[in-house]
Design a protein around this motif. Sequence first.
Motif, short mmCIF file in Angstrom:
data_model
loop_
_atom_site.label_atom_id
_atom_site.label_comp_id
_atom_site.label_asym_id
_atom_site.label_seq_id
_atom_site.Cartn_x
_atom_site.Cartn_y
_atom_site.Cartn_z
N PHE A 126 0.80 -1.21 0.00
CA PHE A 126 0.00 0.00 0.00
C PHE A 126 0.84 1.27 0.00
O PHE A 126 0.31 2.37 -0.10
CB PHE A 126 -0.94 0.02 1.22
N LYS A 127 2.15 1.10 0.17
CA LYS A 127 3.00 2.30 0.20
C LYS A 127 3.12 2.90 -1.20
O LYS A 127 3.20 2.17 -2.18
CB LYS A 127 4.41 1.92 0.68
N PRO A 128 3.16 4.22 -1.28
CA PRO A 128 3.42 4.83 -2.59
C PRO A 128 4.86 4.54 -3.02
O PRO A 128 5.74 4.32 -2.17
CB PRO A 128 3.20 6.32 -2.34
N ALA A 129 5.07 4.54 -4.32
CA ALA A 129 6.36 4.11 -4.87
C ALA A 129 7.54 4.82 -4.22
O ALA A 129 8.55 4.19 -3.88
CB ALA A 129 6.37 4.35 -6.38
N GLY A 130 7.41 6.10 -4.01
CA GLY A 130 8.52 6.87 -3.45
C GLY A 130 8.94 6.34 -2.09
O GLY A 130 10.13 6.24 -1.79
N GLU A 131 7.95 5.96 -1.29
CA GLU A 131 8.27 5.53 0.07
C GLU A 131 8.96 4.16 0.08
O GLU A 131 9.81 3.89 0.92
CB GLU A 131 6.99 5.45 0.90
N ILE A 132 8.55 3.30 -0.86
CA ILE A 132 9.17 1.97 -0.91
C ILE A 132 10.63 2.09 -1.27
O ILE A 132 11.50 1.42 -0.71
CB ILE A 132 8.44 1.09 -1.94
N GLN A 133 10.90 2.97 -2.22
CA GLN A 133 12.28 3.11 -2.68
C GLN A 133 13.11 3.98 -1.75
O GLN A 133 14.27 4.22 -2.02
CB GLN A 133 12.31 3.69 -4.10
N SER A 134 12.48 4.47 -0.68
CA SER A 134 13.26 5.29 0.23
C SER A 134 14.07 4.39 1.16
O SER A 134 13.63 3.32 1.56
CB SER A 134 12.31 6.17 1.04
#
Lengths: 328, 298
Positions: free
Chosen positions: B56-64
């Motif tokens: 459910f995380k937005p892409a930016g947060e996963i790649q952070s």
Amino acid sequence: MTTHPSPLKAPPPGAAGAGGATPAARPPRRTRSASPANRSGWTPWLYLLPALVLLAGLLVYPIYQLGLISFLEYTQAQVSGGEPTTFQGFGNYATLFNDSQFWQVLLATVLFAAACVVSTLVVGCALAVLLTRIRALPRLALMMAALGAWATPAITGSTVWVFLFDPDFGPVNKVLGLGDFSWTYGRYSAFALVLLEVLWCSFPFVMVTVYAGIRAIPTEVLEAASLDGASQWRIWRTIMAPMLKPILIVVTIQSIIWDFKVFTQIYVMTNGGGIAGQNLVLNVYAYQKAFASSQYSLGSAIGVVMLVILLAVTLVYLRLVRRQGEEL
Amino acid sequence: MSATTGSAVRTRPGGGGGVRALLRVKRPGRLAAEAAALLIAVAVAFPLYWMVLSAFKPAGEIQSTDARPWTLAPSLDSFRRVFEQQDFGRYFLNSLLVAGTVVILSALVAFLAATAVTRFRFRFRTTLLIMFLVAQMVPVEALAIPLFFLMRDFGQLNTLGSLILPHLAFSLPFAIWMLRGFVKAVPEALEEAAYIDGASRTRFLWQILFPLVFPGLVATSVFSFITTWNDFLFAKSFIISDTSQSTLPMALLVFFKPDENDWGGIMAASTVMTIPVLVFFVLVQRRLVSGLGGAVKD
């Protein structure tokens, strides 16, 4: 159990219902359970037919084929029909046994499976005991969490664990302060990571089964023991452990079999067997040989080796079961 | 709380209440045990939580690189990607079809076989039982090679049949072995009564025995469902070119890329793949636990 001669089929002459009056049609051996339907020659075979056909076609015949291919030269050329298959005798096995990588993989498989089995059993049993000592709510919480781990498909479990331990985005390294340490890079850390995942998804089976076993021990026995002044430890050692032994044997053997055959976890988590094959186990090794490099005969020979090892485990299991006098 | 022993007695009459009463440790000890159990439960559940969270995380947060255990901006992007980019719905249905067929057929076939080996005495009965046991030990992965050729010879490669048939065979030995205890538990007097009342054997089998053994069938089905649903090896080896016949595990692999894994997609796909099994497990949870007890106790 007493015998119940059937009133319908083949009534015993004269003494109907007299225990032990076995009609001639029945095998001479005193039967343990004799339902009314049990003298009907072909019926059991009729019931068994679908199962036997399926097992013969999809298990027995493939095993025969596996053995056969392991004695042939069978590579892409033979599969496509370009070259005739030739009989190699034990040639494939000789190739295999002279390959140092095979022995390395075999050793890794055994050690890895052993580590998985031991940790699964220890954790599973410890938590089963823990379950008996806590109230309903925390017990439900632990049970549900364990069922969740158990239900998770191997492939999703593998991907999630790899992600948890990802050097860049995973929370584990961050919490442990490991920086960008890559778990899958080193041989032992990669095996350790896979072991954790295997432990995670397989301890629930042990926990639930052993817990069910403890719950099934008759209360009276334990009460009597404690009234007689037996200590907790003694109750454990002399009453519960022996009564749980059949269950412990079952879960041990099942764990050995499952952990010896781990495939998905290794394949997915170490990307097909790790860097330069450092994390190969027999299963993945056979698969790589057969399907990745089209050496079907070598792959089959590895399969036969696995089969023999697991068969040995089975025989030990059967002996244990039989020694306990359990009737099949 | 004194309700503890009471609830234990309720869940399993005559069973564990007394055991727990006997094993009950002193209060501080029990509290420590309960705290430990809760901690372990959290740890065990964490990977699943992380899976759903990451889905459910937005892409930016996963790649952070700052892996936070929560998200303030849940998004369905990953799920959308999963269902739009890949024909995920199709894979899902295929998986469901394969697992469902295997569960139903293996339950029926195993029920008949288990009845045969528990309620009849005949020659080779023990031999058969031992064979069923041995069959459980066969490393099915090793059979991928001969089965591959078998399926090719029958023109079954790239069809769902190539996944259904092997799994049907593999789940049978264990199912028969487990059902044995349940069939045995049905009193023989019942069978006699049925025959005296004029029931045919078929009628007894399906109208009396089958419903009585049904809880056992449920417990058994969990295992065949899971092994089939999880299957990765056969899906990978037998569905070579026709991806429309692929199952979920294959769809999952698409999100692994050599350069940069699409973790959001992987986690969303994993979530979709795990939920049905979880639901199944929770539904049959009680029967599963008692079923295991029954099968093992036997």
